[in-house]
Design an enzyme around this catalytic site. Sequence first.
Site, PDB file in Angstrom:
ATOM      1  N   GLU A 190      33.021 -16.421  16.555  1.00 27.62           N
ATOM      2  CA  GLU A 190      33.535 -16.817  18.130  1.00 27.62           C
ATOM      3  C   GLU A 190      34.861 -16.480  18.379  1.00 27.62           C
ATOM      4  O   GLU A 190      34.408 -15.188  18.285  1.00 27.62           O
ATOM      5  CB  GLU A 190      33.666 -18.589  17.508  1.00 27.62           C
ATOM      6  N   LYS A 235      34.004 -14.209  24.319  1.00 35.35           N
ATOM      7  CA  LYS A 235      33.537 -13.551  23.251  1.00 35.35           C
ATOM      8  C   LYS A 235      33.126 -11.966  23.794  1.00 35.35           C
ATOM      9  O   LYS A 235      32.670 -10.922  22.564  1.00 35.35           O
ATOM     10  CB  LYS A 235      32.595 -14.236  22.333  1.00 35.35           C
TER      11      LYS A 235
END
Length: 312
Positions: free
Chosen positions: A3, A54
């Site tokens: 994440e 990300k």
Amino acid sequence: MPELPEVETIKLSLEKKIIGLSIKNIQILNSKSFLGDVNQVENSKVIKVWRRAKVLGIDLSRGPASSVSRRMSSLDPAVMRQDLSSLSPRLTLLFHLKMSGQVIYIGEKRFVGGHPTKDMLGEMPNKHSRVIFEFSNGAKLFFNDQRKFGWIKLVQTSELENINHGYSNKLGPEPLDENFTGKILQENLLKHQKTPVKVAILDSSVVAGVGNIYACEGCFVAGIDPRTKVKDLTDDQFKSLHRAVQKVLRDGIKYGGSTKTHFVDSDGKKGYFLDYAFVYNRVGKPCKVCGTTIKKIKLGGRGTFYCPECQK
Ligand SMILES: [Zn+2]
């Protein structure tokens, strides 16, 4: 799946190590893991490491061309300008780790980031190594990816704004950016009136890169039932949610991310954000605040953890 905090941690570690180094050599062991002409990158200098959602970016300046201008008189303003322009980014490497990608840097020390496995601390390269970068100081960066969904793309830096970095929606604001205010979160969420708040906050057009762990934790810290429809939130709840999402992401970065095992950052610290999690992966356990049993439900197809007492 890594994440935002994991990718941010990789960014913070990498920028300490590779800025100013030249890329001496790139070995591509799996052609699908590297998109672009590798010959353009060799001898380029790393000038910046950044993150958007990300995606990890590495900006590179021109390689051999800058040595030509250095040989010329540096007092000529035109040449000085040329010298400066040779340091502005020309190419950018984009990394997306997807499900199982890993970044393993081996220099004086090793640091690893991404999907945790035991073999990321072993001999390199291994059977999951897809791309290997060698730097001017002898350090190496391995891009390992067991399932091969991850990628590295080489793009012109000037084209970055026009590129879809692999997201289907228009990418929303960065959650830790100072321009990302509670008001902006509220406006973006309100485009999804009938959606449960926890599902809406996972939408990358609302805010970029908040994944399932941090969406669950954010709702807990804000004291909001994850099933609450966006249209039923009060102004105060929008404000609390904004503060809570930023807090849990910052904590995630502070603790080195949410990967459960073998995450070692550049200083050898292990990342155990989940040890600090209030609700994520804690179904059946007592709430750390009130002792009520944590529940798990499915919302928008994703496992959602919450405390029925603290989140109303
Ligand atoms: Zn509770």
